[in-house]
Motif scaffolding. Structure first.
Motif, PDB file in Angstrom:
ATOM      1  N   ASP A  95      39.421   8.667 -13.117  1.00 54.18           N
ATOM      2  CA  ASP A  95      39.510   7.790 -14.365  1.00 54.18           C
ATOM      3  C   ASP A  95      38.520   7.330 -15.255  1.00 54.18           C
ATOM      4  O   ASP A  95      38.522   6.732 -16.194  1.00 54.18           O
ATOM      5  CB  ASP A  95      40.693   6.779 -14.255  1.00 54.18           C
ATOM      6  CG  ASP A  95      42.178   7.199 -14.089  1.00 54.18           C
ATOM      7  OD1 ASP A  95      42.205   8.611 -14.593  1.00 54.18           O
ATOM      8  OD2 ASP A  95      43.005   6.543 -13.490  1.00 54.18           O
ATOM      9  N   THR A  99      36.823  14.449 -16.609  1.00 52.47           N
ATOM     10  CA  THR A  99      37.446  15.489 -17.480  1.00 52.47           C
ATOM     11  C   THR A  99      37.409  15.273 -19.011  1.00 52.47           C
ATOM     12  O   THR A  99      36.969  16.408 -19.791  1.00 52.47           O
ATOM     13  CB  THR A  99      38.977  15.686 -17.149  1.00 52.47           C
ATOM     14  OG1 THR A  99      38.923  15.467 -15.713  1.00 52.47           O
ATOM     15  CG2 THR A  99      39.599  16.606 -17.901  1.00 52.47           C
ATOM     16  N   THR A 100      37.433  14.289 -19.426  1.00 55.13           N
ATOM     17  CA  THR A 100      37.291  14.145 -20.882  1.00 55.13           C
ATOM     18  C   THR A 100      35.749  14.410 -21.510  1.00 55.13           C
ATOM     19  O   THR A 100      35.736  15.087 -22.617  1.00 55.13           O
ATOM     20  CB  THR A 100      37.509  12.364 -21.446  1.00 55.13           C
ATOM     21  OG1 THR A 100      38.599  11.927 -20.707  1.00 55.13           O
ATOM     22  CG2 THR A 100      37.519  12.241 -22.891  1.00 55.13           C
ATOM     23  N   ASP A 195      32.915   2.493 -25.861  1.00 54.10           N
ATOM     24  CA  ASP A 195      33.959   2.183 -27.268  1.00 54.10           C
ATOM     25  C   ASP A 195      34.797   1.095 -26.726  1.00 54.10           C
ATOM     26  O   ASP A 195      35.752   0.338 -27.709  1.00 54.10           O
ATOM     27  CB  ASP A 195      34.484   3.377 -27.598  1.00 54.10           C
ATOM     28  CG  ASP A 195      35.391   4.026 -26.454  1.00 54.10           C
ATOM     29  OD1 ASP A 195      36.765   4.079 -27.006  1.00 54.10           O
ATOM     30  OD2 ASP A 195      35.162   4.484 -25.605  1.00 54.10           O
TER      31      ASP A 195
END
Ligand code: GDP
Ligand code: MG
Length: 375
Positions: A95, A99-100, A195
């Motif tokens: 997490d 992958t992002t 962010d």
């Protein structure tokens, strides 16, 4: 050579030792597999196989790992070496954004030079930055990395360690550091999710320093980049840093030699038969090249790049999907190009035979053990 036994000779001639023993029996020599033989007997045997025993003994070409290593070593000394793109694996805690990041790279940086190019799922893809390329392995995570290494495949040049700025160093972060270190692969730190409100990249940097990842501004030599995989902020900087690291490493390959590569993943396609994603590491793989891949053989029938476009050749660090093998190989298997199809077939068949025999031997051991257990 004098003193060899039937087993040694069997290996050299790619025959079963039992066949050698039988052949010798036919020639009037009684022996077993382990008994060493004299010169006359060996010459007699060789003559029967149509070989001049005095001839320099050919090396065992069925040992493709050895062939692969030889070609790898040869290319390092070659005068034809040119720069090659770095091969990067992304690792980090679950997490934290692996992958992002991979998806963002694939979609925003892949098709710079090919507008409208379709991205297709093969085990790796290349990203353009200016005129440079970076190869990303598309399976993040430690299992894939360790599995490759356990099987003797070392295809990653650089590890990008993704650490979420809102979560910090976690168990799999430490595991990733250990994996990269034991593989002697340099780490670039990407502190992700900057962010997110309340994200504290500075705190994460301090945490990482405890693991001896020291940024340059604190006197170390590890590259740190603060990014957001979600918004894309600084992702291009990360690519630039990867290229910088690659320059320092002077990654090179000889595109002129016979190709070698490693299987990233493979599967069976209903329409196309065995489909194999390989990373070419040295040399250039051509359409039609006879190949042995693990215990499989064939020739490159259709070769496709990471955008689904058919290509005729693949240069070092380029991932391609190929068809044309007789069966599905395993990931981390080595690919070796041979001069002619016949040799590739012989070697492939012989390797499959050896593998089969090995698995049979294992089964036999099990049955024997079971037998003793019940006695
Ligand atoms: P992986 O397990 O390391 O592959 O992590 P994922 O890429 O699946 O990301 C886990 C979650 O974090 C998903 O919900 C992502 O949308 C989110 N995420 C990933 N990168 C960022 C980022 O830079 N900023 C924010 N706000 N969310 C992110
Ligand atoms: Mg993931």
């Amino acid at each position: 050579k004098e003193g060899m036994n039937a087993q040694d000779i069997g290996k050299l001639l790619h025959r079963e030792p039992a066949e050698i023993v039988k052949k010798l029996f036919m020639l009037g020599v009684m022996t077993n597999q382990n008994q060493s033989l004299d010169k006359d007997t060996i010459e007699l045997l060789a003559a029967d196989y149509g070989i001049d025993a005095k001839e320099k003994v050919h090396e065992d070409i069925s040992d493709i790992d050895k062939l692969y290593n030889k070609r790898m070593a040869a290319s390092k000394k070659s005068k034809n070496q040119v720069k090659r793109p770095p091969v990067v694996t992304i690792m980090g805690h679950v997490d934290h954004g692996k992958t992002t990041l991979l998806d963002r790279l694939r979609h925003t940086h892949v098709s710079v030079h090919e507008a409208g190019g379709i991205t297709q799922k093969i085990g790796a893809y290349q990203v353009h930055l200016d005129k440079h390329l970076i190869t990303f392995l598309d399976t993040p995570g430690h299992a894939a990395f360790s599995n490759m290494r356990e099987r003797g495949a070392e295809i990653t040049d650089i590890v990008v360690l993704v650490v979420a700025a809102d979560d910090g160093v976690m168990p799999q972060t430490v595991e990733a550091i250990d994996h990269a270190r034991s593989a002697k692969v340099p780490i670039i730190v990407a502190i992700n999710k900057i962010d997110v409100p309340g994200a504290n990249p500075k705190h994460v940097t301090e945490q990482l320093m405890k693991y001896n990842l020291i940024p340059e501004k604190y006197g170390g030599d590890t590259i740190f980049v603060n990014i957001s995989a979600k918004t894309g902020e600084n992702v291009e900087d990360l690519l630039q840093m990867i290229l910088l690291q690659a320059d320092v490493m002077e990654l090179k390959a000889d595109p002129k030699q016979a190709a070698i590569g490693t299987v990233i993943e493979a599967r069976l396609s209903r329409g196309r038969g065995p489909v194999t994603d390989v990373l070419v590491q040295q040399g250039t793989l051509h359409d039609g090249d006879p190949i042995v891949v693990g215990d499989r053989f064939g020739k490159v029938r259709v070769m496709t790049n990471d955008r689904g476009h058919q290509v005729e050749k693949a240069t070092p660090s380029m991932p391609v999907e190929i068809t044309g093998l007789n069966d599905v190989p395993e990931s981390a298997d080595k690919l070796v190009v041979f001069n002619d199809e016949k040799t590739a077939r012989n070697v492939g068949e012989q390797r499959a035979q050896q593998a089969l025999q090995k698995s049979r031997e294992n089964v036999q051991h099990v049955t024997l053990d079971n037998l003793f257990d019940t006695m």
